[in-house]
Design an enzyme around this catalytic site. Structure first.
Site, PDB file in Angstrom:
ATOM      1  N   HIS A  55       0.887  -1.054  -0.045  1.00 45.44           N
ATOM      2  CA  HIS A  55       0.095   0.016  -0.054  1.00 45.44           C
ATOM      3  C   HIS A  55       0.807   1.170  -0.045  1.00 45.44           C
ATOM      4  O   HIS A  55       2.162   1.103   0.468  1.00 45.44           O
ATOM      5  CB  HIS A  55      -0.880   0.094   1.256  1.00 45.44           C
ATOM      6  CG  HIS A  55      -1.940  -0.957   1.195  1.00 45.44           C
ATOM      7  ND1 HIS A  55      -3.077  -0.979   1.850  1.00 45.44           N
ATOM      8  CD2 HIS A  55      -1.894  -2.126   0.360  1.00 45.44           C
ATOM      9  CE1 HIS A  55      -4.011  -1.957   1.777  1.00 45.44           C
ATOM     10  NE2 HIS A  55      -3.330  -2.856   0.791  1.00 45.44           N
ATOM     11  N   GLU A  57       0.882   3.795   1.930  1.00 44.34           N
ATOM     12  CA  GLU A  57       1.817   4.447   3.261  1.00 44.34           C
ATOM     13  C   GLU A  57       3.017   3.248   3.730  1.00 44.34           C
ATOM     14  O   GLU A  57       3.802   3.921   4.061  1.00 44.34           O
ATOM     15  CB  GLU A  57       0.517   4.231   4.283  1.00 44.34           C
ATOM     16  CG  GLU A  57      -0.644   5.076   3.949  1.00 44.34           C
ATOM     17  CD  GLU A  57      -1.665   4.544   3.229  1.00 44.34           C
ATOM     18  OE1 GLU A  57      -2.876   5.085   3.565  1.00 44.34           O
ATOM     19  OE2 GLU A  57      -1.576   3.602   2.660  1.00 44.34           O
ATOM     20  N   CYS A  88      -2.351  -0.302   7.117  1.00 42.48           N
ATOM     21  CA  CYS A  88      -1.291   0.940   7.152  1.00 42.48           C
ATOM     22  C   CYS A  88      -1.295   1.719   8.500  1.00 42.48           C
ATOM     23  O   CYS A  88      -0.187   2.114   8.969  1.00 42.48           O
ATOM     24  CB  CYS A  88      -1.691   1.752   5.953  1.00 42.48           C
ATOM     25  SG  CYS A  88      -1.560   0.821   4.504  1.00 42.48           S
TER      26      CYS A  88
END
Length: 159
Positions: A55, A57, A88
């Site tokens: 992801h 992040e 995240c």
């Protein structure tokens, strides 16, 4: 919070997210990590490169940690185009990032077809007793425009 919310940093995250409109490496998600007014990392979602943990992040945390040569990102702020998912948010907490500033909510990503666990960051913070400060809806219209542009694509993949 000592740091003033900066449209410049969120726009870096938005620009990075837009790169996936061409590469299709992941969805319309971007992140930017800043410390003391300096950009440490800008990253986008690259889940479709065959790693579900990539992801925006998490990718940004990996880059910032590598740059600083430490897992401890105390004093850092992360800008994310969408509210961090539970994975995240946990990574942000474990990296000791001071604040998360995001645009759209995780439920918005779920509404357009992404396979989200729609547990809000505020709930994660509360239940986990995290010290991460949360600033939602920052440049929300610009972040919503990412979703609109993504929805208009014909060859997009949802995961």
């Amino acid at each position: 919070m000592k740091h003033k919310l900066s449209p410049e940093y969120m726009r870096l995250a938005i620009e990075e997210a837009r790169k996936n409109f061409q590469t299709m490496d992941g969805g319309p998600f971007g992140a930017c990590i800043v410390k003391s007014g300096k950009v440490l990392a800008v990253a986008r979602n690259t889940v479709l490169k065959k790693d579900a943990t990539c992801h925006a992040e998490v990718n940004a945390i990996r880059r910032a940690s590598k740059k600083l040569k430490t897992y401890d990102l105390s004093g850092c702020i992360i800008y994310s185009t969408t509210e961090p998912c539970p994975m995240c948010f946990s990574a942000i907490h474990w990296a000791k990032i001071d604040s998360v500033i995001f645009g759209t909510h995780i439920i918005d990503a779920k509404k357009i077809g992404f396979n989200e666990l729609s547990i809000p960051a505020k709930k994660m913070k509360s239940q986990g007793k995290s010290s991460v400060k949360i600033f939602p809806k920052f440049l929300i219209k610009e972040c919503q425009n990412l979703f609109k542009a993504w929805n208009a694509l014909e060859d997009k993949k949802l995961y």
